[in-house]
Design a protein around this motif. Structure first.
Motif, PDB file in Angstrom:
ATOM      1  N   ASP A 165       9.480  -9.168  -7.059  1.00 26.30           N
ATOM      2  CA  ASP A 165      10.735  -8.568  -6.584  1.00 26.30           C
ATOM      3  C   ASP A 165      10.909  -8.868  -5.093  1.00 26.30           C
ATOM      4  OD1 ASP A 165      13.044  -7.186  -7.023  1.00 26.30           O
ATOM      5  OD2 ASP A 165      12.153  -5.181  -6.950  1.00 26.30           O
ATOM      6  N   GLY A 166       9.817  -8.707  -4.333  1.00 26.28           N
ATOM      7  CA  GLY A 166       9.857  -8.973  -2.891  1.00 26.28           C
ATOM      8  C   GLY A 166      10.057 -10.446  -2.588  1.00 26.28           C
ATOM      9  N   LEU A 167       9.390 -11.308  -3.344  1.00 28.70           N
ATOM     10  CA  LEU A 167       9.535 -12.760  -3.118  1.00 28.70           C
ATOM     11  C   LEU A 167      10.991 -13.181  -3.318  1.00 28.70           C
ATOM     12  CD1 LEU A 167       6.357 -14.136  -4.970  1.00 28.70           C
ATOM     13  CD2 LEU A 167       6.768 -14.188  -2.503  1.00 28.70           C
ATOM     14  N   LEU A 168      11.620 -12.606  -4.337  1.00 24.80           N
ATOM     15  CA  LEU A 168      13.014 -12.989  -4.607  1.00 24.80           C
ATOM     16  C   LEU A 168      13.917 -12.521  -3.470  1.00 24.80           C
ATOM     17  CD1 LEU A 168      13.119 -12.214  -8.450  1.00 24.80           C
ATOM     18  CD2 LEU A 168      12.987 -14.472  -7.350  1.00 24.80           C
ATOM     19  N   LEU A 169      13.631 -11.315  -2.940  1.00 24.82           N
ATOM     20  CA  LEU A 169      14.400 -10.822  -1.802  1.00 24.82           C
ATOM     21  C   LEU A 169      14.212 -11.744  -0.597  1.00 24.82           C
ATOM     22  CD1 LEU A 169      16.121  -8.364  -0.823  1.00 24.82           C
ATOM     23  CD2 LEU A 169      13.991  -7.369   0.015  1.00 24.82           C
ATOM     24  N   SER A 170      12.994 -12.288  -0.458  1.00 28.04           N
ATOM     25  CA  SER A 170      12.699 -13.192   0.655  1.00 28.04           C
ATOM     26  C   SER A 170      13.101 -14.640   0.344  1.00 28.04           C
ATOM     27  CB  SER A 170      11.201 -13.144   0.989  1.00 28.04           C
ATOM     28  OG  SER A 170      10.851 -11.888   1.483  1.00 28.04           O
ATOM     29  N   GLU A 171      13.843 -14.820  -0.745  1.00 26.38           N
ATOM     30  CA  GLU A 171      14.338 -16.150  -1.186  1.00 26.38           C
ATOM     31  C   GLU A 171      13.191 -17.135  -1.439  1.00 26.38           C
ATOM     32  OE1 GLU A 171      17.480 -17.391   1.637  1.00 26.38           O
ATOM     33  OE2 GLU A 171      17.414 -15.253   2.157  1.00 26.38           O
ATOM     34  N   MET A 172      12.056 -16.614  -1.892  1.00 21.61           N
ATOM     35  CA  MET A 172      10.909 -17.499  -2.186  1.00 21.61           C
ATOM     36  C   MET A 172      10.835 -17.721  -3.701  1.00 21.61           C
ATOM     37  SD  MET A 172       8.426 -15.777   0.620  1.00 21.61           S
ATOM     38  CE  MET A 172       6.952 -16.697   0.266  1.00 21.61           C
ATOM     39  N   PHE A 173      11.873 -18.394  -4.204  1.00 19.42           N
ATOM     40  CA  PHE A 173      12.027 -18.551  -5.658  1.00 19.42           C
ATOM     41  C   PHE A 173      10.897 -19.390  -6.269  1.00 19.42           C
ATOM     42  CE2 PHE A 173      16.201 -17.931  -3.783  1.00 19.42           C
ATOM     43  CZ  PHE A 173      16.570 -16.762  -4.421  1.00 19.42           C
ATOM     44  N   ASP A 174      10.468 -20.392  -5.508  1.00 16.76           N
ATOM     45  CA  ASP A 174       9.444 -21.283  -6.048  1.00 16.76           C
ATOM     46  C   ASP A 174       8.099 -20.551  -6.197  1.00 16.76           C
ATOM     47  OD1 ASP A 174       8.729 -23.832  -6.965  1.00 16.76           O
ATOM     48  OD2 ASP A 174       7.561 -24.097  -5.121  1.00 16.76           O
ATOM     49  N   THR A 175       7.749 -19.732  -5.192  1.00 19.70           N
ATOM     50  CA  THR A 175       6.493 -18.965  -5.277  1.00 19.70           C
ATOM     51  C   THR A 175       6.558 -17.981  -6.449  1.00 19.70           C
ATOM     52  OG1 THR A 175       6.199 -19.196  -2.911  1.00 19.70           O
ATOM     53  CG2 THR A 175       4.912 -17.487  -3.964  1.00 19.70           C
ATOM     54  N   ALA A 176       7.730 -17.330  -6.602  1.00 20.09           N
ATOM     55  CA  ALA A 176       7.890 -16.395  -7.729  1.00 20.09           C
ATOM     56  C   ALA A 176       7.695 -17.140  -9.049  1.00 20.09           C
ATOM     57  CB  ALA A 176       9.268 -15.749  -7.681  1.00 20.09           C
ATOM     58  N   LEU A 177       8.279 -18.329  -9.143  1.00 26.14           N
ATOM     59  CA  LEU A 177       8.158 -19.116 -10.380  1.00 26.14           C
ATOM     60  C   LEU A 177       6.697 -19.493 -10.648  1.00 26.14           C
ATOM     61  CD1 LEU A 177       9.456 -20.613 -12.732  1.00 26.14           C
ATOM     62  CD2 LEU A 177       9.837 -22.559 -11.226  1.00 26.14           C
ATOM     63  N   LYS A 178       5.988 -19.864  -9.582  1.00 25.11           N
ATOM     64  CA  LYS A 178       4.575 -20.241  -9.752  1.00 25.11           C
ATOM     65  C   LYS A 178       3.791 -19.073 -10.353  1.00 25.11           C
ATOM     66  CE  LYS A 178       3.747 -23.859  -6.367  1.00 25.11           C
ATOM     67  NZ  LYS A 178       4.903 -24.264  -5.588  1.00 25.11           N
ATOM     68  N   MET A 179       4.063 -17.866  -9.845  1.00 30.04           N
ATOM     69  CA  MET A 179       3.328 -16.705 -10.369  1.00 30.04           C
ATOM     70  C   MET A 179       3.671 -16.463 -11.839  1.00 30.04           C
ATOM     71  SD  MET A 179       3.036 -14.121  -7.130  1.00 30.04           S
ATOM     72  CE  MET A 179       2.018 -12.963  -8.017  1.00 30.04           C
ATOM     73  N   LEU A 180       4.955 -16.619 -12.176  1.00 31.72           N
ATOM     74  CA  LEU A 180       5.348 -16.435 -13.584  1.00 31.72           C
ATOM     75  C   LEU A 180       4.640 -17.448 -14.475  1.00 31.72           C
ATOM     76  CD1 LEU A 180       9.209 -15.865 -13.321  1.00 31.72           C
ATOM     77  CD2 LEU A 180       7.454 -14.185 -13.865  1.00 31.72           C
ATOM     78  N   LEU A 181       4.572 -18.693 -14.002  1.00 37.08           N
ATOM     79  CA  LEU A 181       3.949 -19.734 -14.828  1.00 37.08           C
ATOM     80  C   LEU A 181       2.450 -19.502 -14.990  1.00 37.08           C
ATOM     81  CD1 LEU A 181       5.931 -22.892 -13.673  1.00 37.08           C
ATOM     82  CD2 LEU A 181       6.266 -21.508 -15.731  1.00 37.08           C
ATOM     83  N   ASN A 182       1.817 -18.923 -13.977  1.00 33.01           N
ATOM     84  CA  ASN A 182       0.400 -18.542 -14.141  1.00 33.01           C
ATOM     85  C   ASN A 182       0.245 -17.525 -15.269  1.00 33.01           C
ATOM     86  OD1 ASN A 182      -0.726 -20.113 -12.149  1.00 33.01           O
ATOM     87  ND2 ASN A 182      -0.629 -18.532 -10.570  1.00 33.01           N
ATOM     88  N   TYR A 183       1.146 -16.538 -15.297  1.00 34.79           N
ATOM     89  CA  TYR A 183       1.040 -15.507 -16.334  1.00 34.79           C
ATOM     90  C   TYR A 183       1.320 -16.085 -17.722  1.00 34.79           C
ATOM     91  CZ  TYR A 183       0.128 -12.099 -12.744  1.00 34.79           C
ATOM     92  OH  TYR A 183      -0.460 -11.408 -11.713  1.00 34.79           O
ATOM     93  N   ILE A 184       2.252 -17.032 -17.784  1.00 34.27           N
ATOM     94  CA  ILE A 184       2.517 -17.705 -19.060  1.00 34.27           C
ATOM     95  C   ILE A 184       1.244 -18.431 -19.515  1.00 34.27           C
ATOM     96  CG2 ILE A 184       3.775 -19.698 -20.046  1.00 34.27           C
ATOM     97  CD1 ILE A 184       5.487 -17.209 -19.927  1.00 34.27           C
ATOM     98  N   TYR A 185       0.602 -19.106 -18.563  1.00 38.73           N
ATOM     99  CA  TYR A 185      -0.647 -19.826 -18.845  1.00 38.73           C
ATOM    100  C   TYR A 185      -1.697 -18.851 -19.411  1.00 38.73           C
ATOM    101  CZ  TYR A 185      -5.098 -22.094 -17.503  1.00 38.73           C
ATOM    102  OH  TYR A 185      -6.370 -22.606 -17.489  1.00 38.73           O
ATOM    103  N   LEU A 186      -1.813 -17.672 -18.802  1.00 36.71           N
ATOM    104  CA  LEU A 186      -2.825 -16.700 -19.249  1.00 36.71           C
ATOM    105  C   LEU A 186      -2.524 -16.165 -20.646  1.00 36.71           C
ATOM    106  CD1 LEU A 186      -3.354 -14.802 -15.875  1.00 36.71           C
ATOM    107  CD2 LEU A 186      -5.034 -16.255 -17.043  1.00 36.71           C
TER     108      LEU A 186
END
Ligand SMILES: OC[C@H]1O[C@H](O[C@H]2O[C@H](CO)[C@@H](O)[C@H](O)[C@H]2O)[C@H](O)[C@@H](O)[C@@H]1O
Length: 473
Positions: A165-186
């Motif tokens: 939520d904070g990353l998106l507010l800080s316009e860090m869309f790519d970092t947010a996506l990386k974290m989501l993809l890690n969770y998908i991987y898990l």
């Protein structure tokens, strides 16, 4: 999971999750924080470290002293933190747009300082962890991520919801996506997301926020392709909770579905080994295993620990020995899952799969009925956890009681204005605004971290989310 990866994980678990080395080292108190040892890295292969330990037991007649164990650890292990590399997110911006929407200059400075912390909390897993996973307790993930910080050097499941939520507010869309993809991987690897990024967290999950994380990202980017590619994995995680954590409650002859945190184990938490063994020392072996299961179940809830789970004869107490999360069906978890079903229904609608969308909408409606008919208490005008041993709502204030509002999981049987009035009157009756530092975690001071006088950020969020969205109106 490949056969080699699973073999490596079993090997490293013999050092960091159970066994003689873990027992002797943790009980010797070489380190003040039990998490220190299980976050170390092996200098040599598991078999060699195990052989060395057998030798030590032999020469000391199974009685190595603290100094012997200290030398053994120094010789065979590297300090915690090996295997992580600091990582400055490429998409970090010194002054994202939201800063200029803050009018108060002090708050603006504070927000700038907070935004700068992203550069300190980024981590990537070094390639050696992937190559030599049998030397590390870290769980390998392919992308960098943001950690909570301090002694928490790895990712944590539910913390990541607020991080994203904070990353998106800080316009860090790519970092947010990386974290989501890690969770998908898990989820693809294990079928669920572990509590945190270490093998010793694999026995349990944490509040299931993957689908809400995806929803935050989807609402910010409208990336339909990402949804299409990952919807099956989101469903897989949802099914994990349906299959392994659901429970039925019968009330007035009707059967309702709800959800519980649930871990079955026969061992203490490796990262709090000494503390757990001490707490269980006077129990019989069978009772010990039940107690360890309750401890890990409470940790799965994220509320480790709280009077919320201390129950004796149907009443809440202040005693850790009364730890029984298995007696409760938490209103917060059931609300999160109702919300997840509703969000999956929305995602399937976006992807033009009306059958699936209806299927998940029906599941959400069924869970909402539980929240409305089982968790709601008309006398108090509030939702509560449900005690399945006593077949009654377990009264008492915890901000988690408000979760059906965040999840919009209150059903259609009561008018939402009526619900809001009941809740405001309940919160006024308990003088909720009179506590310094915001809404407290509970009104019981048990000296546990998830109790009065502490207030936790996620809980402030849930309460304030509703207050700012609805109460003002
Ligand atoms: O080391 C003891 C416990 O630490 C974690 O719990 C606390 O920190 C987490 C990270 O910020 C947070 O998600 C959790 O809500 C906190 O209570 C860990 O999650 C526990 O499993 C662990 O036993």
């Amino acid at each position: 999971m490949s056969t080699l990866a699973s073999h490596n994980q079993n090997m490293i678990s013999n050092i960091f999750c159970s066994g003689e080395i873990l027992h002797y080292v943790q009980m010797s108190r070489i380190f003040n924080d039990s998490k220190h040892f299980v976050d170390m890295k092996l200098k040599y292969p598991v078999w060699r470290v195990e052989d060395e330990f057998k030798l030590l037991l032999n020469v000391t007649n199974n009685n190595p002293d603290k100094e012997d164990l200290k030398k053994f650890v120094e010789k065979n292990f590297d300090p915690p933190g090996s295997g992580f590399e600091p990582w400055i997110p490429d998409d970090w911006k010194k002054r994202p747009k939201f800063i200029d929407n803050i009018q108060d200059v002090h708050l603006q400075n504070w927000a700038l300082q907070l935004n700068a912390i992203w550069t300190k909390l980024g981590r990537s897993i070094s390639e050696d962890v992937e190559r030599n996973s049998s030397l590390y307790s870290q769980i390998y993930v392919p992308h960098p991520f943001i950690i909570p910080g301090g002694r928490f050097r790895e990712f944590y499941y539910w913390d990541s919801y607020w991080i994203i939520d904070g990353l998106l507010l800080s316009e860090m869309f790519d970092t947010a996506l990386k974290m989501l993809l890690n969770y998908i991987y898990l989820v693809e690897l294990y079928g669920y997301i572990p509590n945190g990024g270490r093998v010793y967290f694999l026995e349990r999950s944490q509040p299931p926020f993957l689908i809400p994380m995806f929803n935050l990202y989807y609402e910010a980017t409208k990336n339909d392709m990402l949804l299409m590619e990952n919807i099956a994995t989101l469903e897989k995680e949802f099914q994990f909770w349906m299959k392994n954590r659901s429970v039925t409650i019968v009330k007035d002859g009707i059967t309702y579905i709800a959800f519980q945190y649930r871990v079955e184990t026969d061992s203490p938490r490796p990262e709090s080994y000494y503390e757990d063994v001490l707490k269980a020392q006077n129990l019989s072996n069978d009772s010990k295993n039940l107690f360890y299961s309750e401890i890990k179940t409470a940790a799965e809830s994220g509320w480790d620990f709280s009077s919320r789970w201390f129950l004796s004869d149907g009443e809440r107490t202040l005693n850790f020995s009364d730890l029984h999360p298995s007696h409760l069906v938490p209103v917060c978890l059931t609300s999160i899952i109702a919300n997840n079903a509703k969000t999956l229904s929305k995602f399937f609608e976006i992807l033009n799969d009306q059958n699936k969308s209806d299927e998940y909408n029906n599941i959400a409606n069924d869970i909402n009925k539980t929240i409305s008919r089982v968790f709601w208490n008309d006398d108090e005008g509030m939702w509560f956890d449900y005690n399945i041993k006593q077949n009654k709502v377990q009264k008492g204030f915890y901000p988690s009681n408000l979760m059906p509002l965040w999840a919009k999981a209150y059903g259609t049987e009561r008018d939402v204005t009526y619900i809001a009035e009941c809740i405001i009157s309940y919160l006024n009756r308990i003088n909720i605004t009179s506590y310094p530092g915001g809404i407290p975690t509970s009104l019981m001071n048990s000296s546990q971290q998830w109790d009065l006088p502490n207030g936790w950020a996620p809980l402030q969020y849930f309460a304030c989310y509703w207050i700012t969205k609805y109460w003002r109106n």
